[in-house]
Design a protein around this motif. Structure first.
Motif, PDB file in Angstrom:
ATOM      1  N   ASP A  34      -2.792   2.005   7.412  1.00  0.00           N
ATOM      2  CA  ASP A  34      -1.587   1.190   7.562  1.00  0.00           C
ATOM      3  C   ASP A  34      -1.337   0.853   9.031  1.00  0.00           C
ATOM      4  O   ASP A  34      -1.038  -0.297   9.372  1.00  0.00           O
ATOM      5  CB  ASP A  34      -0.387   1.948   6.977  1.00  0.00           C
ATOM      6  N   GLN A  35      -1.473   1.835   9.901  1.00  0.00           N
ATOM      7  CA  GLN A  35      -1.217   1.605  11.320  1.00  0.00           C
ATOM      8  C   GLN A  35      -2.325   0.782  11.980  1.00  0.00           C
ATOM      9  O   GLN A  35      -2.042   0.016  12.907  1.00  0.00           O
ATOM     10  CB  GLN A  35      -1.014   2.941  12.035  1.00  0.00           C
ATOM     11  N   MET A  73       0.847  -1.178   0.000  1.00  0.00           N
ATOM     12  CA  MET A  73       0.000   0.000   0.000  1.00  0.00           C
ATOM     13  C   MET A  73       0.893   1.242   0.000  1.00  0.00           C
ATOM     14  O   MET A  73       1.807   1.367   0.807  1.00  0.00           O
ATOM     15  CB  MET A  73      -0.898  -0.015   1.241  1.00  0.00           C
ATOM     16  N   SER A  74       0.598   2.124  -0.883  1.00  0.00           N
ATOM     17  CA  SER A  74       1.319   3.390  -0.950  1.00  0.00           C
ATOM     18  C   SER A  74       0.732   4.353   0.078  1.00  0.00           C
ATOM     19  O   SER A  74      -0.484   4.519   0.159  1.00  0.00           O
ATOM     20  CB  SER A  74       1.181   3.977  -2.356  1.00  0.00           C
ATOM     21  N   ILE A  75       1.599   4.961   0.865  1.00  0.00           N
ATOM     22  CA  ILE A  75       1.145   5.897   1.886  1.00  0.00           C
ATOM     23  C   ILE A  75       1.418   7.314   1.397  1.00  0.00           C
ATOM     24  O   ILE A  75       2.566   7.735   1.301  1.00  0.00           O
ATOM     25  CB  ILE A  75       1.849   5.628   3.231  1.00  0.00           C
ATOM     26  N   GLN A 110      -3.852  -1.629  10.398  1.00  0.00           N
ATOM     27  CA  GLN A 110      -3.506  -2.979   9.956  1.00  0.00           C
ATOM     28  C   GLN A 110      -2.355  -3.549  10.784  1.00  0.00           C
ATOM     29  O   GLN A 110      -2.362  -4.718  11.162  1.00  0.00           O
ATOM     30  CB  GLN A 110      -3.144  -2.984   8.467  1.00  0.00           C
ATOM     31  N   ASP A 111      -1.372  -2.715  11.072  1.00  0.00           N
ATOM     32  CA  ASP A 111      -0.249  -3.138  11.896  1.00  0.00           C
ATOM     33  C   ASP A 111      -0.731  -3.514  13.299  1.00  0.00           C
ATOM     34  O   ASP A 111      -0.319  -4.534  13.856  1.00  0.00           O
ATOM     35  CB  ASP A 111       0.788  -2.010  11.970  1.00  0.00           C
ATOM     36  N   CYS A 113       2.940  -7.167  11.508  1.00  0.00           N
ATOM     37  CA  CYS A 113       3.672  -6.378  12.499  1.00  0.00           C
ATOM     38  C   CYS A 113       4.946  -7.100  12.937  1.00  0.00           C
ATOM     39  O   CYS A 113       4.896  -8.059  13.707  1.00  0.00           O
ATOM     40  CB  CYS A 113       2.783  -6.096  13.706  1.00  0.00           C
ATOM     41  N   GLU A 137      -1.189  -6.045   6.595  1.00  0.00           N
ATOM     42  CA  GLU A 137       0.116  -5.691   7.163  1.00  0.00           C
ATOM     43  C   GLU A 137       0.516  -6.771   8.154  1.00  0.00           C
ATOM     44  O   GLU A 137      -0.333  -7.392   8.791  1.00  0.00           O
ATOM     45  CB  GLU A 137      -0.001  -4.333   7.878  1.00  0.00           C
ATOM     46  N   ASP A 173      -4.107   7.307   4.632  1.00  0.00           N
ATOM     47  CA  ASP A 173      -3.371   6.097   4.242  1.00  0.00           C
ATOM     48  C   ASP A 173      -2.541   5.579   5.419  1.00  0.00           C
ATOM     49  O   ASP A 173      -2.498   4.371   5.679  1.00  0.00           O
ATOM     50  CB  ASP A 173      -2.429   6.377   3.070  1.00  0.00           C
ATOM     51  N   LEU A 174      -1.875   6.490   6.106  1.00  0.00           N
ATOM     52  CA  LEU A 174      -1.052   6.102   7.256  1.00  0.00           C
ATOM     53  C   LEU A 174      -1.925   5.533   8.369  1.00  0.00           C
ATOM     54  O   LEU A 174      -1.554   4.550   9.022  1.00  0.00           O
ATOM     55  CB  LEU A 174      -0.248   7.304   7.749  1.00  0.00           C
TER      56      LEU A 174
END
Length: 164
Positions: free
Chosen positions: A12-13, A1-3, A15-16, A74, A72, A8-9
């Motif tokens: 991403d976080q 995934m492009s942030i 998902q982490d 971790c 994602e 987007d971030l």
């Protein structure tokens, strides 16, 4: 995934965090099995339940944003899980009280990672104006703090003393 954006971030976080929670749940179940002290076993059981609640909350947020919860992996929690296995689950510790002290230490390390994750995504949700997300994340953060405090009380209230 492009942030490219804070949104987007945020995803991403989340998902982490989803990955981190799933990993920590599995190892917390194993820590519970290894625990000697009844109060510690009960606290870890509540910890597993709390982690499950967090997994469900984060998964629902990700699905609401049409994102794959499993997007994602971790690596930070992966390292903490390895540490928990090495220093509590598989460790050559003859004294069960010392093992209990180590279990608390390892659990709290994972908890502190989760606190950082929840705090971060909560701040992002608030900045993005995602008030419903923020409410769910605040509950997760509060519950995680509560579990951490309970472990500290167990350690300071007797487990560390008995282990000494």
């Amino acid at each position: 995934m492009s942030i490219q954006t804070l949104q987007d971030l945020y995803i991403d976080q989340l998902q982490d965090l989803y990955s981190a929670n799933r990993q920590s749940k599995k190892v917390t179940e194993r820590l519970q099995e290894k625990a000697h002290n009844d109060e510690l076993q009960s606290a870890l059981k509540r910890g597993v339940s709390g982690i499950e609640d967090g997994v469900e909350a984060v998964e629902s947020l990700l699905r609401h944003h049409k994102a794959d919860p499993k997007g994602e992996f971790c690596q930070g929690m992966e390292g903490l899980v390895k540490e928990a296995k090495a220093h509590a689950i598989d460790a050559d510790i003859a004294d069960p009280d010392v093992r209990d002290a180590s279990i608390i230490s390892q659990y709290q390390r994972m908890t502190h990672y989760a606190l950082a994750g929840y705090g971060t995504v909560l701040a992002y949700a608030r900045r993005l104006g995602l008030e419903d997300d923020a409410k769910k994340l605040q509950v997760c953060l509060d519950n995680t703090y509560s579990g951490d405090r309970e472990m500290s009380q167990l350690a300071e209230g007797g487990i560390n003393r008995v282990a000494a």
